[in-house]
Design a protein around this motif. Sequence first.
Motif, PDB file in Angstrom:
ATOM      1  N   ILE A 122       0.864  -1.176   0.000  1.00  8.04           N
ATOM      2  CA  ILE A 122       0.000   0.000   0.000  1.00  8.04           C
ATOM      3  C   ILE A 122       0.904   1.232   0.000  1.00  8.04           C
ATOM      4  CG2 ILE A 122      -1.841   1.204   1.218  1.00  8.04           C
ATOM      5  CD1 ILE A 122      -2.550  -1.639   0.166  1.00  8.04           C
ATOM      6  N   PRO A 123       0.609   2.249  -0.805  1.00  7.65           N
ATOM      7  CA  PRO A 123       1.459   3.448  -0.822  1.00  7.65           C
ATOM      8  C   PRO A 123       1.622   4.053   0.565  1.00  7.65           C
ATOM      9  CG  PRO A 123      -0.107   3.511  -2.636  1.00  7.65           C
ATOM     10  CD  PRO A 123      -0.508   2.352  -1.766  1.00  7.65           C
ATOM     11  N   GLY A 124       2.833   4.483   0.880  1.00  8.09           N
ATOM     12  CA  GLY A 124       3.124   5.025   2.207  1.00  8.09           C
ATOM     13  C   GLY A 124       2.219   6.158   2.618  1.00  8.09           C
ATOM     14  N   MET A 125       1.778   6.982   1.654  1.00  8.52           N
ATOM     15  CA  MET A 125       0.913   8.114   1.973  1.00  8.52           C
ATOM     16  C   MET A 125      -0.456   7.665   2.485  1.00  8.52           C
ATOM     17  SD  MET A 125       2.428  11.124   1.199  1.00  8.52           S
ATOM     18  CE  MET A 125       1.326  12.335   0.485  1.00  8.52           C
ATOM     19  N   LEU A 126      -0.787   6.374   2.279  1.00 11.80           N
ATOM     20  CA  LEU A 126      -2.105   5.867   2.668  1.00 11.80           C
ATOM     21  C   LEU A 126      -2.018   4.763   3.711  1.00 11.80           C
ATOM     22  CD1 LEU A 126      -3.701   5.680  -0.909  1.00 11.80           C
ATOM     23  CD2 LEU A 126      -3.772   7.589   0.709  1.00 11.80           C
ATOM     24  N   GLN A 127      -0.834   4.524   4.258  1.00 12.85           N
ATOM     25  CA  GLN A 127      -0.659   3.434   5.215  1.00 12.85           C
ATOM     26  C   GLN A 127      -1.161   3.798   6.610  1.00 12.85           C
ATOM     27  OE1 GLN A 127       3.473   2.281   5.178  1.00 12.85           O
ATOM     28  NE2 GLN A 127       3.389   1.512   3.067  1.00 12.85           N
ATOM     29  N   PRO A 129      -0.533   3.335  10.739  1.00  7.51           N
ATOM     30  CA  PRO A 129       0.708   3.197  11.518  1.00  7.51           C
ATOM     31  C   PRO A 129       1.122   1.736  11.708  1.00  7.51           C
ATOM     32  CG  PRO A 129      -0.701   4.841  12.522  1.00  7.51           C
ATOM     33  CD  PRO A 129      -1.521   4.186  11.441  1.00  7.51           C
ATOM     34  N   GLU A 130       0.159   0.852  11.950  1.00  3.10           N
ATOM     35  CA  GLU A 130       0.489  -0.550  12.201  1.00  3.10           C
ATOM     36  C   GLU A 130       1.034  -1.224  10.943  1.00  3.10           C
ATOM     37  OE1 GLU A 130      -2.349   0.928  12.935  1.00  3.10           O
ATOM     38  OE2 GLU A 130      -2.172   1.085  15.122  1.00  3.10           O
ATOM     39  N   TYR A 131       0.454  -0.903   9.810  1.00  3.64           N
ATOM     40  CA  TYR A 131       0.942  -1.468   8.544  1.00  3.64           C
ATOM     41  C   TYR A 131       2.347  -0.948   8.247  1.00  3.64           C
ATOM     42  CZ  TYR A 131       0.887  -2.803   3.569  1.00  3.64           C
ATOM     43  OH  TYR A 131       1.175  -3.340   2.336  1.00  3.64           O
ATOM     44  N   ALA A 132       2.553   0.359   8.428  1.00  5.91           N
ATOM     45  CA  ALA A 132       3.878   0.939   8.199  1.00  5.91           C
ATOM     46  C   ALA A 132       4.916   0.298   9.116  1.00  5.91           C
ATOM     47  CB  ALA A 132       3.833   2.455   8.427  1.00  5.91           C
ATOM     48  N   THR A 149      12.087   1.951  14.482  1.00  6.53           N
ATOM     49  CA  THR A 149      10.785   1.772  13.856  1.00  6.53           C
ATOM     50  C   THR A 149       9.770   2.816  14.285  1.00  6.53           C
ATOM     51  OG1 THR A 149      11.244  -0.607  13.834  1.00  6.53           O
ATOM     52  CG2 THR A 149       8.980   0.087  13.376  1.00  6.53           C
ATOM     53  N   ASP A 150       9.660   3.103  15.564  1.00 10.35           N
ATOM     54  CA  ASP A 150       8.651   4.058  16.028  1.00 10.35           C
ATOM     55  C   ASP A 150       8.897   5.442  15.447  1.00 10.35           C
ATOM     56  OD1 ASP A 150       7.376   2.105  17.465  1.00 10.35           O
ATOM     57  OD2 ASP A 150       8.327   2.616  19.378  1.00 10.35           O
ATOM     58  N   GLU A 151      10.161   5.872  15.408  1.00 11.90           N
ATOM     59  CA  GLU A 151      10.481   7.187  14.840  1.00 11.90           C
ATOM     60  C   GLU A 151      10.181   7.217  13.349  1.00 11.90           C
ATOM     61  OE1 GLU A 151      14.460   8.278  15.701  1.00 11.90           O
ATOM     62  OE2 GLU A 151      14.180   8.336  17.867  1.00 11.90           O
ATOM     63  N   ALA A 152      10.495   6.117  12.655  1.00 12.23           N
ATOM     64  CA  ALA A 152      10.220   6.050  11.221  1.00 12.23           C
ATOM     65  C   ALA A 152       8.720   6.107  10.944  1.00 12.23           C
ATOM     66  CB  ALA A 152      10.824   4.775  10.632  1.00 12.23           C
ATOM     67  N   VAL A 153       7.943   5.400  11.752  1.00 12.37           N
ATOM     68  CA  VAL A 153       6.487   5.417  11.576  1.00 12.37           C
ATOM     69  C   VAL A 153       5.946   6.822  11.794  1.00 12.37           C
ATOM     70  CG1 VAL A 153       4.289   4.636  12.545  1.00 12.37           C
ATOM     71  CG2 VAL A 153       6.136   2.991  12.141  1.00 12.37           C
ATOM     72  N   ARG A 154       6.414   7.496  12.840  1.00 15.32           N
ATOM     73  CA  ARG A 154       5.933   8.856  13.102  1.00 15.32           C
ATOM     74  C   ARG A 154       6.265   9.789  11.940  1.00 15.32           C
ATOM     75  NH1 ARG A 154       7.124   7.518  18.609  1.00 15.32           N
ATOM     76  NH2 ARG A 154       9.300   8.192  18.398  1.00 15.32           N
ATOM     77  N   ALA A 155       7.463   9.632  11.371  1.00 16.11           N
ATOM     78  CA  ALA A 155       7.851  10.472  10.230  1.00 16.11           C
ATOM     79  C   ALA A 155       6.962  10.202   9.028  1.00 16.11           C
ATOM     80  CB  ALA A 155       9.317  10.231   9.873  1.00 16.11           C
ATOM     81  N   ARG A 156       6.643   8.934   8.783  1.00 15.58           N
ATOM     82  CA  ARG A 156       5.769   8.601   7.649  1.00 15.58           C
ATOM     83  C   ARG A 156       4.353   9.131   7.877  1.00 15.58           C
ATOM     84  NH1 ARG A 156       6.166   2.947   4.616  1.00 15.58           N
ATOM     85  NH2 ARG A 156       7.964   4.094   3.813  1.00 15.58           N
ATOM     86  N   MET A 157       3.869   9.064   9.093  1.00 16.36           N
ATOM     87  CA  MET A 157       2.532   9.582   9.374  1.00 16.36           C
ATOM     88  C   MET A 157       2.482  11.101   9.213  1.00 16.36           C
ATOM     89  SD  MET A 157       0.703   6.928   9.836  1.00 16.36           S
ATOM     90  CE  MET A 157       1.843   6.047   8.727  1.00 16.36           C
ATOM     91  N   ARG A 158       3.570  11.790   9.567  1.00 17.13           N
ATOM     92  CA  ARG A 158       3.602  13.245   9.368  1.00 17.13           C
ATOM     93  C   ARG A 158       3.477  13.593   7.891  1.00 17.13           C
ATOM     94  NH1 ARG A 158       7.313  13.200  13.613  1.00 17.13           N
ATOM     95  NH2 ARG A 158       9.097  13.116  12.204  1.00 17.13           N
ATOM     96  N   ARG A 159       4.059  12.741   7.034  1.00 19.56           N
ATOM     97  CA  ARG A 159       3.986  12.994   5.594  1.00 19.56           C
ATOM     98  C   ARG A 159       2.539  13.027   5.120  1.00 19.56           C
ATOM     99  NH1 ARG A 159       6.655   8.443   2.415  1.00 19.56           N
ATOM    100  NH2 ARG A 159       8.291   8.967   3.896  1.00 19.56           N
ATOM    101  N   ALA A 191      -7.409  -3.729   8.791  1.00 19.71           N
ATOM    102  CA  ALA A 191      -7.530  -2.316   9.132  1.00 19.71           C
ATOM    103  C   ALA A 191      -6.966  -1.437   8.019  1.00 19.71           C
ATOM    104  CB  ALA A 191      -6.818  -2.030  10.457  1.00 19.71           C
ATOM    105  N   GLN A 192      -5.891  -1.907   7.406  1.00 19.09           N
ATOM    106  CA  GLN A 192      -5.290  -1.144   6.311  1.00 19.09           C
ATOM    107  C   GLN A 192      -6.244  -1.050   5.123  1.00 19.09           C
ATOM    108  OE1 GLN A 192      -2.043   0.626   5.606  1.00 19.09           O
ATOM    109  NE2 GLN A 192      -3.738   1.234   4.279  1.00 19.09           N
ATOM    110  N   LEU A 193      -6.930  -2.130   4.815  1.00 18.65           N
ATOM    111  CA  LEU A 193      -7.878  -2.101   3.701  1.00 18.65           C
ATOM    112  C   LEU A 193      -9.073  -1.195   4.015  1.00 18.65           C
ATOM    113  CD1 LEU A 193      -7.796  -5.875   2.678  1.00 18.65           C
ATOM    114  CD2 LEU A 193      -6.707  -3.941   1.500  1.00 18.65           C
TER     115      LEU A 193
END
Length: 282
Positions: A122-127, A129-132, A149-159, A191-193
């Motif tokens: 799934i594209p990162g912009m639509l993931q 947090p759990e899937y990412a 991992t937690d820091e990376a997930v937070r950064a992706r969610m900010r995007r 949940a991702q779907l």
Amino acid sequence: MSTDYQQARETLGIRLRELRLQSPAGRLTGTQLAERLGWPHSKVYKLEGGRQTATTDDLRAWADGVGRPQAFDELNTRLKGFESHIRSWRRQLSAGHRPVQDSWNSEVDRSTTIRAWEEAVIPGMLQTPEYARAIFLRYADLHGSTRDTDEAVRARMRRQEWLYRAGHRFHALVWEAALHALVCPPSVLTAQLDRLAGVIGMDTVELGVVPLNASLRIPAANGFWVLDERLVIAEDWHAELWLDDADLVTSYLRVWETLRESAVYGADAQAVIARAQRSTRA
């Protein structure tokens, strides 16, 4: 623009200057060479200073203009070496996934229109947090990289905040196979779907799904993103490729448009997602 890429442009510029100063017919000033080539003199100094990326035609003209046509092959080889800027995963992930996400965020923030093709995830912009998190852990295992991992997930969610800003448009294409791939626990995929189905109808998102039974004009190959028709970011197993050559960007846009012809949207996309949801819950 990356430091490695800029250094490569500057190194090419130094070589161009050497050829100008060592012209067989005698030392040329930048103004003289510009007049000989019919260029504005500023172009000569931008190329020599690494402030502009030369084209193949620029290099051929330069070699001819300084009386060294045989130097073209060398110059063109240098150019080809950094037209595709390769960011190896080993080097990028040495400090973990968070810095990679920060680099992506900087480029996304500069963009207003983004096109994405993903055939496996799934594209990162639509993931969610759990899937990412599951994706980051998979790649950390593969590359033996730092587990931030937690820091990376937070950064992706900010995007994803980008999706809620006026004037932005995200055109996402996803192959149906990505909707079934258990790269995470089934509950996380479910949940991702749900999240994916929920973005259909957002005014900043156009989600297309390419069904598994769709007729494809080209193979559903590796994922890539096109940012504002200025930059392509594509992934391979060994590296990320950051491509800003105009011809290459045009090629990727043509691939994206070709894949788009096989996609379904709206209610039809909802039906494909629902099929994956039933399969996951079975």
